[in-house]
Design a protein around this motif. Structure first.
Motif, PDB file in Angstrom:
ATOM      1  N   LEU A   1      78.231  43.220  55.666  1.00 27.68           N
ATOM      2  CA  LEU A   1      77.815  42.266  54.640  1.00 27.68           C
ATOM      3  C   LEU A   1      78.971  41.397  54.168  1.00 27.68           C
ATOM      4  O   LEU A   1      78.809  40.205  53.901  1.00 27.68           O
ATOM      5  N   SER A   2      80.158  41.976  54.074  1.00 31.71           N
ATOM      6  CA  SER A   2      81.307  41.192  53.624  1.00 31.71           C
ATOM      7  C   SER A   2      81.719  40.164  54.670  1.00 31.71           C
ATOM      8  O   SER A   2      82.184  39.076  54.336  1.00 31.71           O
ATOM      9  N   ARG A   3      81.541  40.481  55.951  1.00 34.61           N
ATOM     10  CA  ARG A   3      81.873  39.542  57.022  1.00 34.61           C
ATOM     11  C   ARG A   3      81.048  38.262  56.926  1.00 34.61           C
ATOM     12  O   ARG A   3      81.471  37.200  57.379  1.00 34.61           O
ATOM     13  N   GLU A   4      79.859  38.384  56.357  1.00 36.30           N
ATOM     14  CA  GLU A   4      78.979  37.222  56.239  1.00 36.30           C
ATOM     15  C   GLU A   4      79.234  36.416  54.978  1.00 36.30           C
ATOM     16  O   GLU A   4      78.505  35.463  54.692  1.00 36.30           O
ATOM     17  N   GLY A   5      80.245  36.809  54.211  1.00 35.27           N
ATOM     18  CA  GLY A   5      80.577  36.049  53.020  1.00 35.27           C
ATOM     19  C   GLY A   5      79.846  36.479  51.768  1.00 35.27           C
ATOM     20  O   GLY A   5      79.896  35.790  50.743  1.00 35.27           O
ATOM     21  N   ASN A   6      79.140  37.619  51.814  1.00 34.12           N
ATOM     22  CA  ASN A   6      78.490  38.128  50.616  1.00 34.12           C
ATOM     23  C   ASN A   6      79.526  38.695  49.654  1.00 34.12           C
ATOM     24  O   ASN A   6      80.618  39.109  50.053  1.00 34.12           O
ATOM     25  N   ASP A   7      79.179  38.731  48.385  1.00 32.02           N
ATOM     26  CA  ASP A   7      80.031  39.313  47.341  1.00 32.02           C
ATOM     27  C   ASP A   7      79.712  40.802  47.270  1.00 32.02           C
ATOM     28  O   ASP A   7      78.711  41.214  46.684  1.00 32.02           O
ATOM     29  N   VAL A   8      80.558  41.633  47.902  1.00 28.90           N
ATOM     30  CA  VAL A   8      80.288  43.063  48.055  1.00 28.90           C
ATOM     31  C   VAL A   8      81.191  43.889  47.143  1.00 28.90           C
ATOM     32  O   VAL A   8      82.411  43.672  47.105  1.00 28.90           O
ATOM     33  N   VAL A   9      80.579  44.836  46.427  1.00 30.20           N
ATOM     34  CA  VAL A   9      81.316  45.791  45.596  1.00 30.20           C
ATOM     35  C   VAL A   9      80.931  47.194  46.053  1.00 30.20           C
ATOM     36  O   VAL A   9      79.744  47.493  46.215  1.00 30.20           O
ATOM     37  N   VAL A  10      81.923  48.062  46.265  1.00 28.47           N
ATOM     38  CA  VAL A  10      81.675  49.426  46.727  1.00 28.47           C
ATOM     39  C   VAL A  10      82.129  50.417  45.659  1.00 28.47           C
ATOM     40  O   VAL A  10      83.250  50.325  45.143  1.00 28.47           O
ATOM     41  N   VAL A  11      81.259  51.371  45.332  1.00 30.56           N
ATOM     42  CA  VAL A  11      81.549  52.411  44.342  1.00 30.56           C
ATOM     43  C   VAL A  11      81.635  53.751  45.052  1.00 30.56           C
ATOM     44  O   VAL A  11      80.753  54.097  45.855  1.00 30.56           O
ATOM     45  N   ASP A  12      82.696  54.518  44.776  1.00 29.81           N
ATOM     46  CA  ASP A  12      82.822  55.850  45.362  1.00 29.81           C
ATOM     47  C   ASP A  12      83.802  56.661  44.527  1.00 29.81           C
ATOM     48  O   ASP A  12      84.692  56.097  43.866  1.00 29.81           O
ATOM     49  N   GLN A  13      83.653  57.983  44.580  1.00 34.90           N
ATOM     50  CA  GLN A  13      84.546  58.861  43.827  1.00 34.90           C
ATOM     51  C   GLN A  13      85.861  59.111  44.545  1.00 34.90           C
ATOM     52  O   GLN A  13      86.812  59.621  43.940  1.00 34.90           O
ATOM     53  N   HIS A  14      85.925  58.791  45.818  1.00 32.55           N
ATOM     54  CA  HIS A  14      87.128  59.065  46.610  1.00 32.55           C
ATOM     55  C   HIS A  14      87.954  57.787  46.752  1.00 32.55           C
ATOM     56  O   HIS A  14      87.588  56.870  47.491  1.00 32.55           O
ATOM     57  N   SER A  15      89.065  57.745  46.074  1.00 31.06           N
ATOM     58  CA  SER A  15      89.883  56.530  46.056  1.00 31.06           C
ATOM     59  C   SER A  15      90.458  56.205  47.434  1.00 31.06           C
ATOM     60  O   SER A  15      90.664  55.037  47.772  1.00 31.06           O
ATOM     61  N   GLY A  16      90.719  57.238  48.248  1.00 28.07           N
ATOM     62  CA  GLY A  16      91.293  57.001  49.567  1.00 28.07           C
ATOM     63  C   GLY A  16      90.376  56.171  50.443  1.00 28.07           C
ATOM     64  O   GLY A  16      90.821  55.251  51.140  1.00 28.07           O
ATOM     65  N   GLN A  17      89.083  56.476  50.410  1.00 28.94           N
ATOM     66  CA  GLN A  17      88.123  55.710  51.209  1.00 28.94           C
ATOM     67  C   GLN A  17      88.016  54.276  50.710  1.00 28.94           C
ATOM     68  O   GLN A  17      87.888  53.334  51.491  1.00 28.94           O
ATOM     69  N   LEU A  18      88.063  54.113  49.406  1.00 29.88           N
ATOM     70  CA  LEU A  18      87.990  52.768  48.831  1.00 29.88           C
ATOM     71  C   LEU A  18      89.208  51.940  49.200  1.00 29.88           C
ATOM     72  O   LEU A  18      89.093  50.756  49.528  1.00 29.88           O
ATOM     73  N   ASP A  19      90.381  52.564  49.134  1.00 27.42           N
ATOM     74  CA  ASP A  19      91.619  51.848  49.481  1.00 27.42           C
ATOM     75  C   ASP A  19      91.589  51.369  50.923  1.00 27.42           C
ATOM     76  O   ASP A  19      92.025  50.249  51.236  1.00 27.42           O
ATOM     77  N   ALA A  20      91.064  52.220  51.826  1.00 26.85           N
ATOM     78  CA  ALA A  20      91.001  51.849  53.236  1.00 26.85           C
ATOM     79  C   ALA A  20      90.072  50.647  53.435  1.00 26.85           C
ATOM     80  O   ALA A  20      90.375  49.733  54.202  1.00 26.85           O
ATOM     81  N   LEU A  21      88.950  50.629  52.717  1.00 28.39           N
ATOM     82  CA  LEU A  21      88.018  49.499  52.823  1.00 28.39           C
ATOM     83  C   LEU A  21      88.634  48.214  52.275  1.00 28.39           C
ATOM     84  O   LEU A  21      88.560  47.161  52.898  1.00 28.39           O
ATOM     85  N   ALA A  22      89.222  48.326  51.077  1.00 34.42           N
ATOM     86  CA  ALA A  22      89.763  47.134  50.420  1.00 34.42           C
ATOM     87  C   ALA A  22      90.920  46.520  51.191  1.00 34.42           C
ATOM     88  O   ALA A  22      91.134  45.300  51.138  1.00 34.42           O
ATOM     89  N   SER A  23      91.671  47.350  51.912  1.00 37.94           N
ATOM     90  CA  SER A  23      92.809  46.833  52.667  1.00 37.94           C
ATOM     91  C   SER A  23      92.389  46.087  53.923  1.00 37.94           C
ATOM     92  O   SER A  23      93.151  45.276  54.458  1.00 37.94           O
ATOM     93  N   GLU A  24      91.174  46.339  54.387  1.00 44.76           N
ATOM     94  CA  GLU A  24      90.735  45.750  55.658  1.00 44.76           C
ATOM     95  C   GLU A  24      89.714  44.632  55.496  1.00 44.76           C
ATOM     96  O   GLU A  24      89.636  43.738  56.331  1.00 44.76           O
ATOM     97  N   PHE A  25      88.943  44.666  54.394  1.00 44.16           N
ATOM     98  CA  PHE A  25      87.854  43.706  54.243  1.00 44.16           C
ATOM     99  C   PHE A  25      87.910  43.018  52.883  1.00 44.16           C
ATOM    100  O   PHE A  25      88.490  43.527  51.933  1.00 44.16           O
ATOM    101  N   ASP A  26      87.257  41.857  52.822  1.00 46.57           N
ATOM    102  CA  ASP A  26      87.245  41.056  51.607  1.00 46.57           C
ATOM    103  C   ASP A  26      86.113  41.540  50.699  1.00 46.57           C
ATOM    104  O   ASP A  26      85.007  40.991  50.707  1.00 46.57           O
ATOM    105  N   LEU A  27      86.390  42.591  49.925  1.00 47.53           N
ATOM    106  CA  LEU A  27      85.404  43.149  49.017  1.00 47.53           C
ATOM    107  C   LEU A  27      86.108  43.802  47.835  1.00 47.53           C
ATOM    108  O   LEU A  27      87.329  43.975  47.830  1.00 47.53           O
ATOM    109  N   PHE A  28      85.322  44.171  46.821  1.00 45.26           N
ATOM    110  CA  PHE A  28      85.863  44.814  45.625  1.00 45.26           C
ATOM    111  C   PHE A  28      85.459  46.283  45.624  1.00 45.26           C
ATOM    112  O   PHE A  28      84.417  46.654  46.190  1.00 45.26           O
ATOM    113  N   THR A  29      86.257  47.121  44.969  1.00 44.91           N
ATOM    114  CA  THR A  29      85.952  48.544  44.894  1.00 44.91           C
ATOM    115  C   THR A  29      86.079  49.037  43.458  1.00 44.91           C
ATOM    116  O   THR A  29      86.874  48.507  42.676  1.00 44.91           O
TER     117      THR A  29
END
Length: 447
Positions: free
Chosen positions: A19-47
């Motif tokens: 979804l982020s590749r298509e230019g959507n405004d994506v926000v991801v919620v999770d209790q595990h900060s490590g998984q969020l950090d990995a996503l945020a470092s690779e894709f244009d989204l918020f966590t």
């Protein structure tokens, strides 16, 4: 669109990525900060770090401004609570991953309606369906049905002696004139994926995806070096939920099933639920266990535990012992190149089918979506709108983007392969290969 994804596991991460590749405004919620950090470092989204059931966490993620909430944690309860809060905030569309069959079925219909769940995902069931398709078409890497089953999308890797190797797409098209039953759409080679053009020359080990009319599937199977499997005996390694669902489908076809599972209690559950299967207590990483059950004598071996390493190693051993087909369920995409090199017949992930359903909902006017683990080329099915630029036009006159191939047209329940001279009409359904960056441009021509 603003899309809130609750859960950054395998399925949630893949959906957020697409979804982020298509230019959507994506926000991801999770209790595990490590998984969020990995996503945020690779894709244009918020966590946002926290629980998907916490109103303050969801508020921080902008729940009140979301167009879609996709709740795909491993907990049915968390997913339902997230969707309930979304509806209370006026979110138009909600998606929940539900593993409990009662919650997904008729018994849970009133509860889902009261909570406001618009779409239910079940990655395990979708994975079991995908494995069944691969078992039927021996040698295929993936199978997708579109246009009410009248169009098949078949993925397979070309063997060095395949009749198509060394030929260009133009040469293949000329050979099958005047009426084509299939068209080559996408090509994966050396880590790059692209929509095929007339000048593309097919090479050994290319992973190709072909759109085929249902009545042309037999010829396609022959020229791609595939075969229809005559399955009699299948071994399933691991006894999780996907394995149980797959066993049920195989038993319905009167296929002998052997399951090896490490947890004794789960073995008892499987034996009770699938009385026709032979359920064995054992560790699939123990070579002695696999050798004792003569794993090489099976028509197919499916490794479906939650451990990628165990699945891969067990499939390698099965192949070395003579198993006709091996299929591994994998969760780490980095393993895919290795599996291709060592000879495992097919690998799949629970993430793709779930992402396809979510993408279809997000895009609204798209009937079906098929995505693949390699690259970002995907397949869309959508309807030609009355009065659109495509209505009444020839395909060649639409001047579609270079990274798009219009592959098939469904009219009055009959499919045909799209050609430059094909005329489009309102209410036709079309099947097309596209890249995410040209989806909006393509849709503008057809709606």
């Amino acid at each position: 669109m603003r899309i809130l994804v609750v859960g950054a596991g395998e399925v949630g991460s893949y959906i957020a990525e697409r979804l982020s590749r298509e230019g959507n405004d994506v926000v991801v919620v999770d209790q595990h900060s490590g998984q969020l950090d990995a996503l945020a470092s690779e894709f244009d989204l918020f966590t946002v770090n926290g629980s998907g059931t916490n109103p303050n966490v969801l508020a921080e993620a902008g729940l009140d401004r979301a167009d879609v909430v996709v709740a795909v944690t491993d907990s049915d309860e968390v997913n339902l609570l997230a969707c309930m809060q979304a509806k209370q905030q006026g979110v138009p569309a909600t998606v929940a991953r539900l593993q409990d069959s009662d919650l997904r079925g008729a018994a849970g219909r009133e509860l889902r309606s009261a909570i406001g769940v618009d779409l239910v995902l079940d990655p395990d069931e979708q994975t079991a369906d995908a494995i069944m398709d691969l078992l039927v078409f021996h040698g295929a890497s993936d199978i997708n049905e579109l246009a009410n089953g009248e169009v098949l999308v078949v993925g397979a890797r070309l063997a060095p002696d395949a009749p198509l190797v060394g030929k260009t797409i133009a040469e293949i098209g000329a050979y099958y004139e005047p009426e084509w039953d299939f068209i080559f759409g996408a090509l994966a080679r050396d880590g790059e994926v692209a929509v095929m053009r007339r000048e593309t020359t097919l090479q050994p080990n290319d992973l190709v995806r072909v759109v085929c009319r249902r009545q042309g599937r037999r010829e396609l199977v022959q020229i791609m070096g595939l075969s229809h499997s005559d399955l009699r005996r299948v071994m399933i390694l691991g006894g999780g939920r996907t394995a149980g669902l797959l066993a049920g489908r195989l038993l319905e076809r009167h296929i002998d099933v052997v399951i090896i599972e490490i947890l004794h209690e789960r073995c008892l559950e499987l034996s009770e639920r699938h009385a026709g299967a032979l359920v064995l207590h054992g560790d699939i990483t123990d070579i002695d266990v696999l050798a004792r059950e003569d794993i090489g004598s099976f028509d197919a071996v499916v490794a479906a535990t939650g451990e990628d390493d165990a699945n891969v190693l067990a499939c390698l051993y099965a192949k070395s012992e003579g198993a006709a087909e091996t299929i591994a369920v994998v969760h780490r995409l980095s393993l895919l190149p290795l599996l291709e090199q060592v000879g495992i017949d097919a690998a799949l992930s629970p993430r793709t089918a779930s992402a396809n359903m979510v993408l279809r909902m997000v895009r609204g006017d798209v009937t079906a979506v098929a995505t693949f683990l390699e690259g970002n080329v995907e397949i869309l099915e959508f309807e030609v709108g009355a009065g659109s630029r495509a209505d009444g036009s020839l395909v060649r006159d639409l001047h579609l983007p270079g990274q798009m191939l219009l592959a098939a047209i469904l009219r009055d329940g009959k499919a045909r392969i799209a050609r430059g001279h094909s005329e489009l009409r309102a209410r036709d359904h079309v099947v097309a290969f596209v890249t995410p960056d040209c989806v909006d441009e393509v849709k503008q021509a057809f709606r």
